[in-house]
Design an enzyme around this catalytic site. Structure first.
Site, short mmCIF file in Angstrom:
data_model
loop_
_atom_site.label_atom_id
_atom_site.label_comp_id
_atom_site.label_asym_id
_atom_site.label_seq_id
_atom_site.Cartn_x
_atom_site.Cartn_y
_atom_site.Cartn_z
N TYR A 103 0.84 -1.20 0.00
CA TYR A 103 0.00 0.00 0.00
C TYR A 103 0.88 1.27 0.00
CZ TYR A 103 -3.31 3.44 1.95
OH TYR A 103 -4.07 4.56 2.19
N LYS A 145 -10.35 1.29 10.43
CA LYS A 145 -9.12 1.64 11.14
C LYS A 145 -9.41 1.72 12.64
CE LYS A 145 -8.33 5.05 8.32
NZ LYS A 145 -9.43 4.67 7.40
P1 NAD Z 1 -12.52 4.53 1.39
O1 NAD Z 1 -12.19 3.09 1.22
O2 NAD Z 1 -13.69 4.87 2.28
O3 NAD Z 1 -12.76 5.20 -0.03
C1 NAD Z 1 -12.07 4.80 -1.19
C2 NAD Z 1 -13.12 4.60 -2.28
O4 NAD Z 1 -12.44 4.22 -3.49
C3 NAD Z 1 -14.11 3.46 -1.96
O5 NAD Z 1 -15.43 3.96 -1.93
C4 NAD Z 1 -13.90 2.47 -3.09
O6 NAD Z 1 -15.10 1.84 -3.53
C5 NAD Z 1 -13.31 3.35 -4.17
N1 NAD Z 1 -12.62 2.54 -5.17
C6 NAD Z 1 -11.78 1.49 -4.95
N2 NAD Z 1 -11.41 0.94 -6.11
C7 NAD Z 1 -12.03 1.65 -7.08
C8 NAD Z 1 -12.06 1.53 -8.50
N3 NAD Z 1 -11.38 0.56 -9.12
N4 NAD Z 1 -12.80 2.42 -9.20
C9 NAD Z 1 -13.52 3.38 -8.57
N5 NAD Z 1 -13.53 3.52 -7.23
C10 NAD Z 1 -12.80 2.67 -6.50
O7 NAD Z 1 -11.19 5.25 1.90
P2 NAD Z 1 -10.96 6.74 2.43
O8 NAD Z 1 -10.61 6.64 3.85
O9 NAD Z 1 -12.07 7.62 2.02
O10 NAD Z 1 -9.62 7.12 1.64
C11 NAD Z 1 -9.60 7.98 0.52
C12 NAD Z 1 -8.18 8.11 0.00
O11 NAD Z 1 -7.32 8.60 1.03
C13 NAD Z 1 -7.55 6.80 -0.47
O12 NAD Z 1 -6.74 7.03 -1.59
C14 NAD Z 1 -6.71 6.36 0.72
O13 NAD Z 1 -5.65 5.51 0.33
C15 NAD Z 1 -6.22 7.72 1.21
N6 NAD Z 1 -5.84 7.68 2.63
C16 NAD Z 1 -6.79 7.57 3.59
C17 NAD Z 1 -6.40 7.54 4.94
C18 NAD Z 1 -7.40 7.46 6.05
O14 NAD Z 1 -6.99 7.49 7.22
N7 NAD Z 1 -8.70 7.34 5.78
C19 NAD Z 1 -5.05 7.61 5.28
C20 NAD Z 1 -4.10 7.70 4.26
C21 NAD Z 1 -4.51 7.76 2.93
O1 GDC Z 2 -5.74 0.20 11.38
P1 GDC Z 2 -5.01 1.35 11.96
O2 GDC Z 2 -5.84 2.52 12.38
O3 GDC Z 2 -3.94 1.79 10.90
O4 GDC Z 2 -4.23 0.81 13.24
C1 GDC Z 2 -3.61 1.66 14.18
C2 GDC Z 2 -3.08 0.81 15.32
O5 GDC Z 2 -4.18 0.37 16.11
C3 GDC Z 2 -2.32 -0.45 14.87
O6 GDC Z 2 -1.14 -0.60 15.63
C4 GDC Z 2 -3.29 -1.57 15.20
O7 GDC Z 2 -2.64 -2.79 15.55
C5 GDC Z 2 -3.98 -0.99 16.43
N1 GDC Z 2 -5.26 -1.66 16.74
C6 GDC Z 2 -5.58 -2.24 17.93
N2 GDC Z 2 -6.78 -2.81 17.86
C7 GDC Z 2 -8.43 -2.96 15.94
O8 GDC Z 2 -9.34 -3.59 16.46
C8 GDC Z 2 -7.24 -2.59 16.60
N3 GDC Z 2 -8.55 -2.56 14.63
C9 GDC Z 2 -7.60 -1.81 13.99
N4 GDC Z 2 -7.80 -1.43 12.71
N5 GDC Z 2 -6.44 -1.47 14.61
C10 GDC Z 2 -6.27 -1.85 15.89
C11 GDC Z 2 -3.05 3.36 8.62
C12 GDC Z 2 -3.30 2.52 7.38
C13 GDC Z 2 -4.15 3.33 6.49
C14 GDC Z 2 -3.51 4.69 6.25
C15 GDC Z 2 -3.02 5.38 7.50
C16 GDC Z 2 -2.18 6.61 7.36
O9 GDC Z 2 -2.21 2.66 9.45
O10 GDC Z 2 -3.92 1.33 7.74
O11 GDC Z 2 -4.51 2.69 5.32
O12 GDC Z 2 -2.92 4.97 5.09
O13 GDC Z 2 -2.33 4.51 8.30
O14 GDC Z 2 -1.97 7.19 8.61
P2 GDC Z 2 -2.50 2.52 10.96
O15 GDC Z 2 -2.61 3.84 11.65
O16 GDC Z 2 -1.48 1.58 11.49
#
Ligand code: NAD
Ligand code: GDC
Length: 338
Positions: free
Chosen positions: A151, A194
């Site tokens: 990722y 998350k």
């Molecule tokens: P999300 O999963 O809720 O939204 C992403 C959307 O992209 C989904 O609705 C999914 O259906 C759509 N998607 C996936 N594949 C697709 C495809 N082939 N065609 C069209 N649509 C498609 O995630 P989010 O939290 O809203 O994240 C939005 C963006 O921000 C992403 O690029 C994610 O990687 C980035 N991001 C989010 C976080 C976070 O904490 N939420 C952190 C770091 C980066």
């Molecule tokens: O999933 P996440 O929020 O993503 O996890 C944060 C921490 O919380 C991890 O160390 C995880 O092990 C702990 N944790 C404990 N219990 C649970 O029940 C739980 N569920 C989850 N989900 N976590 C738990 C994220 C990525 C995203 C993104 C962001 C950018 O990493 O997964 O896709 O890009 O980072 O900040 P996190 O913060 O590690």
């Protein structure tokens, strides 16, 4: 307002968490907005002027999505929390490389003026995040590269693609690095959620069922910073309006442990829970955002406190858990009756 009314904006991933909120925000600013996703938003109706179901891994769908568009907010991605990104490396890298590569080129071919790419704190090297008391991550510390998981690798390569499109084709690109964004209307169950949403769900379930023990992955001493969704969409908008083409952090710089996060959520719920520490994917040991450059470039940084954001998020997720438990009760009653 005059410029905005004439500006056609595309939000990809508009059926997802951040994209859905961003569409509402941009409509409030007076833009004409097209949303695109594989699915409609799950929890409330979109405010987009047009919403198209397209698969942005496919080149023709990207051309369709970007027709007549001035500004692109590129959020579509196959993504999730640690439970998802630690288990689906090939699928994530394959899907997101296709989406990012095709979307950038289609935007250029169709004459978009600006393109904002949503990257992640996962681009930062794992070797800088081995301590819970981590030094906040600065934008210039992404190299030598060692991003987190497939990722993070895709995000880093797509950041570079944006920079090269900016240099070679003069496409006005923006790159944002999110640090764990949370809030209502986001994924709260199913495996992609998350930590903030997962812990709200577990604590709401504990409260509503009276079983006050919750599972936490790891010892809970791992640290993160969490940014509320309203700050996130405001920051995205400010960045798009700026003239800054280098990557920029967008997150809170208040670091808490996962145990502290659970305590704050339990306070929102008004219950006491016992934590059971279990094996689970933990990702990096510590992560925090350095907001020096953000403040410098935008003259702003996220302002909504973790407590306020969690109160709003918890209330929404408790509502979903209540509905889900009621639906389970109805199914059991029906099964008993037949
Ligand atoms: P999300 O999963 O809720 O939204 C992403 C959307 O992209 C989904 O609705 C999914 O259906 C759509 N998607 C996936 N594949 C697709 C495809 N082939 N065609 C069209 N649509 C498609 O995630 P989010 O939290 O809203 O994240 C939005 C963006 O921000 C992403 O690029 C994610 O990687 C980035 N991001 C989010 C976080 C976070 O904490 N939420 C952190 C770091 C980066
Ligand atoms: O999933 P996440 O929020 O993503 O996890 C944060 C921490 O919380 C991890 O160390 C995880 O092990 C702990 N944790 C404990 N219990 C649970 O029940 C739980 N569920 C989850 N989900 N976590 C738990 C994220 C990525 C995203 C993104 C962001 C950018 O990493 O997964 O896709 O890009 O980072 O900040 P996190 O913060 O590690």
């Amino acid at each position: 307002m005059a410029v905005r009314q004439g500006t056609h904006v595309l939000v990809t991933g508009a059926g997802g968490f951040i994209g859905h909120h961003l569409v509402t925000f941009l409509k409030g600013q007076g833009y004409w907005v097209r949303g695109v996703d594989l699915k409609h938003p799950e929890y409330s109706r979109t405010d987009a002027d047009e919403f198209e179901i397209l698969d942005l891994r496919r080149w023709p769908d990207c051309l369709e999505a970007t027709r007549g568009i001035d500004e692109v907010y590129s959020l579509a991605a196959d993504m999730g929390g640690m439970g998802f990104i630690s288990q689906h490396h090939a699928e994530i890298l394959h899907n997101n490389v296709l989406i990012s590569t095709h979307m950038l080129e289609a935007s250029r071919r169709n004459g978009a003026n600006r393109y904002l790419y949503t990257s992640s704190a996962c681009v930062y090297p794992e070797y800088r995040q081995t301590d819970a008391n981590v030094v906040p991550l600065r934008e210039d510390e992404a190299y030598p590269a060692a991003p987190q998981d497939a990722y993070g690798w895709e995000k880093l390569v797509s950041e570079r693609l944006c920079l090269h499109y900016h240099e070679d084709y003069k496409l006005d690109t923006r790159v944002v690095r999110f640090h764990n964004i949370f809030g209502p209307l986001g994924t709260w169950d199913g495996g992609r959620e998350k930590a903030p949403a997962a812990l709200c769900r577990k604590i709401a379930t504990a409260k509503l069922t009276g079983q006050h023990e919750i599972d936490i992955w790891g010892d809970g001493e791992q640290t993160r910073s969490f940014c509320y969704i309203d700050d996130c969409v405001l920051g995205l908008y400010k960045l798009m309006r700026s003239d800054y083409a280098e990557p920029l952090n967008l997150g809170q710089d208040r670091m808490v442990s996962i145990n502290e996060l659970a305590n704050l959520i339990a306070a929102c719920a008004g219950v006491e829970v016992t934590r059971r520490h279990v094996a689970g994917p933990q990702g990096v040991r510590g992560r925090n955002s350095d907001n020096t450059r953000l403040l410098d470039v935008l003259g702003w940084q996220p302002e909504i406190s973790l407590e306020d954001g969690l109160a709003r998020t918890y209330a929404w997720i408790e509502g979903r858990v209540r509905e889900s438990l009621a639906a389970t009760d109805r199914r059991e009653l029906y099964a008993d009756a037949v």
